[in-house]
Each structure stands twice: as C-alpha cells, then as structure tokens.
Design a protein around this motif. Structure first.
Motif, PDB file in Angstrom:
ATOM      1  N   HIS A 110       0.840  -1.199   0.130  1.00  0.00           N
ATOM      2  CA  HIS A 110      -0.005   0.100   0.003  1.00  0.00           C
ATOM      3  C   HIS A 110       0.977   1.358  -0.187  1.00  0.00           C
ATOM      4  O   HIS A 110       0.658   2.215  -0.926  1.00  0.00           O
ATOM      5  CB  HIS A 110      -0.911  -0.063   1.256  1.00  0.00           C
ATOM      6  CG  HIS A 110      -1.749   1.229   1.556  1.00  0.00           C
ATOM      7  ND1 HIS A 110      -3.088   1.261   0.731  1.00  0.00           N
ATOM      8  CD2 HIS A 110      -1.639   2.443   2.158  1.00  0.00           C
ATOM      9  CE1 HIS A 110      -3.546   2.408   0.960  1.00  0.00           C
ATOM     10  NE2 HIS A 110      -2.740   3.153   1.796  1.00  0.00           N
ATOM     11  N   GLN A 160       4.337   9.845   8.819  1.00  0.00           N
ATOM     12  CA  GLN A 160       3.218   9.131   8.775  1.00  0.00           C
ATOM     13  C   GLN A 160       3.707   7.515   8.848  1.00  0.00           C
ATOM     14  O   GLN A 160       4.777   7.465   8.449  1.00  0.00           O
ATOM     15  CB  GLN A 160       2.373   9.175   7.267  1.00  0.00           C
ATOM     16  CG  GLN A 160       1.248   8.373   7.456  1.00  0.00           C
ATOM     17  CD  GLN A 160       0.404   8.718   6.200  1.00  0.00           C
ATOM     18  OE1 GLN A 160       0.528   9.481   5.308  1.00  0.00           O
ATOM     19  NE2 GLN A 160      -0.811   7.608   5.671  1.00  0.00           N
ATOM     20  N   VAL A 167       2.385   3.773   8.037  1.00  0.00           N
ATOM     21  CA  VAL A 167       1.377   2.652   7.451  1.00  0.00           C
ATOM     22  C   VAL A 167       1.641   1.421   7.877  1.00  0.00           C
ATOM     23  O   VAL A 167       3.110   1.004   8.000  1.00  0.00           O
ATOM     24  CB  VAL A 167       1.866   3.106   5.882  1.00  0.00           C
ATOM     25  CG1 VAL A 167       0.833   2.073   5.113  1.00  0.00           C
ATOM     26  CG2 VAL A 167       1.671   4.309   5.379  1.00  0.00           C
ATOM     27  N   THR A 189      -2.061   5.159   9.006  1.00  0.00           N
ATOM     28  CA  THR A 189      -2.800   4.283   8.219  1.00  0.00           C
ATOM     29  C   THR A 189      -2.807   3.070   8.561  1.00  0.00           C
ATOM     30  O   THR A 189      -1.742   2.326   8.486  1.00  0.00           O
ATOM     31  CB  THR A 189      -2.362   4.870   6.651  1.00  0.00           C
ATOM     32  OG1 THR A 189      -2.454   5.939   6.372  1.00  0.00           O
ATOM     33  CG2 THR A 189      -3.324   3.930   5.767  1.00  0.00           C
ATOM     34  N   VAL A 249      -3.871  -0.648   7.270  1.00  0.00           N
ATOM     35  CA  VAL A 249      -4.187  -1.165   5.993  1.00  0.00           C
ATOM     36  C   VAL A 249      -4.970  -2.599   6.453  1.00  0.00           C
ATOM     37  O   VAL A 249      -4.298  -3.604   7.232  1.00  0.00           O
ATOM     38  CB  VAL A 249      -3.034  -1.425   5.154  1.00  0.00           C
ATOM     39  CG1 VAL A 249      -3.445  -2.358   3.991  1.00  0.00           C
ATOM     40  CG2 VAL A 249      -2.591  -0.120   4.739  1.00  0.00           C
TER      41      VAL A 249
END
Length: 137
Positions: free
Chosen positions: A21, A99, A101, A131, A133
């Motif tokens: 991602h 960020q 992930v 984020t 996933v």
C-alpha cells in the motif's frame, strides 16, 4: 516535498499488504521499513531480545527490497528493540516520520490477547497520521 513514511513489518500478510500500500499510494515518499524485536514477546518465549537483535536482519527484508525494486523504489530497513507499539512510536519520533503505514491483525490467538493489538496501540498514541491497512487489501 518528500515525506518520510514508516512501515513497521513482521513476516505477516497484513504487514506485506501495508508495505505494498505504501509503495503504490505514496510513490514520491521515502519509506523506512522497521522490524521490532519485541522485548515482551521474547520474554514470553523464554529468550533474550538482545540476542535476537544482534542476529542478522530478518529474511523477509530481502523480499521487502525485491518488492520495492519492482516498484522502482528503494527503501531503508532497520531492526530495533523494544515493546512493539512503544518502539515504533519512539522510532517515528526520533526519525521525524511524517506518517506510519501498518497492517492490522498480524498476530493471532493467545499472542494477540496477551500483548494487545500493536496497530491499535500505535494509532491511539501517535502524534502523526497512522494508516492501518486491512488484511485483505
């Protein structure tokens, strides 16, 4: 402006989904893949985190680099020691990540019940965007 993404990884399907991602959704950002040698988990297994951290990098880092290459990307890989969520957040802060992930449900069964959800712990305490996933992404 290039951003710095942190992708915590273990050798699980959700972690790989998060990495893929990051590679596809954030093509212009720098990615650091971090693997945590978890103090708490190693303690439950009766081993030593320090001994594990001193060993060679995890085998899946080779796959990480190969996958990055197929996306015409390069990534930094790092092994750190600590309790997973805390170690990830501390590393993100020290490295100035923009960020995080990560995958969810990398653990299952008793391990997840004893240690809690790492993704949830990171998301609740992070001062930067996270984020998460899902497994089937």
């Amino acid at each position: 402006m290039t951003r710095q993404l942190l992708v915590p990884m273990d050798d699980s399907v959700p972690a790989r989904a998060a990495f893929e991602h990051a590679l596809t959704v954030y093509p212009d950002d720098e990615i650091t893949v971090v693997h945590v040698v978890d103090d708490l988990e190693t303690g439950y297994a009766g081993g030593s985190a320090s001994a594990d951290a001193d060993e060679a990098e995890p085998e899946f880092f080779t796959e990480v680099r190969e996958l990055a290459t197929t996306h015409d990307r390069s990534v930094e890989t790092v092994v750190i020691e600590g309790t997973s969520a805390e170690a990830i957040l501390e590393f993100a802060d020290e490295e100035g990540a923009d960020q995080i992930v990560m995958g969810s449900a990398g653990r299952s069964g008793v391990s997840r019940m004893l240690l809690g959800s790492i993704a949830e712990g990171v998301a609740r305490r992070s001062t930067i965007p996270v984020t998460i996933v899902p497994r089937g992404r």
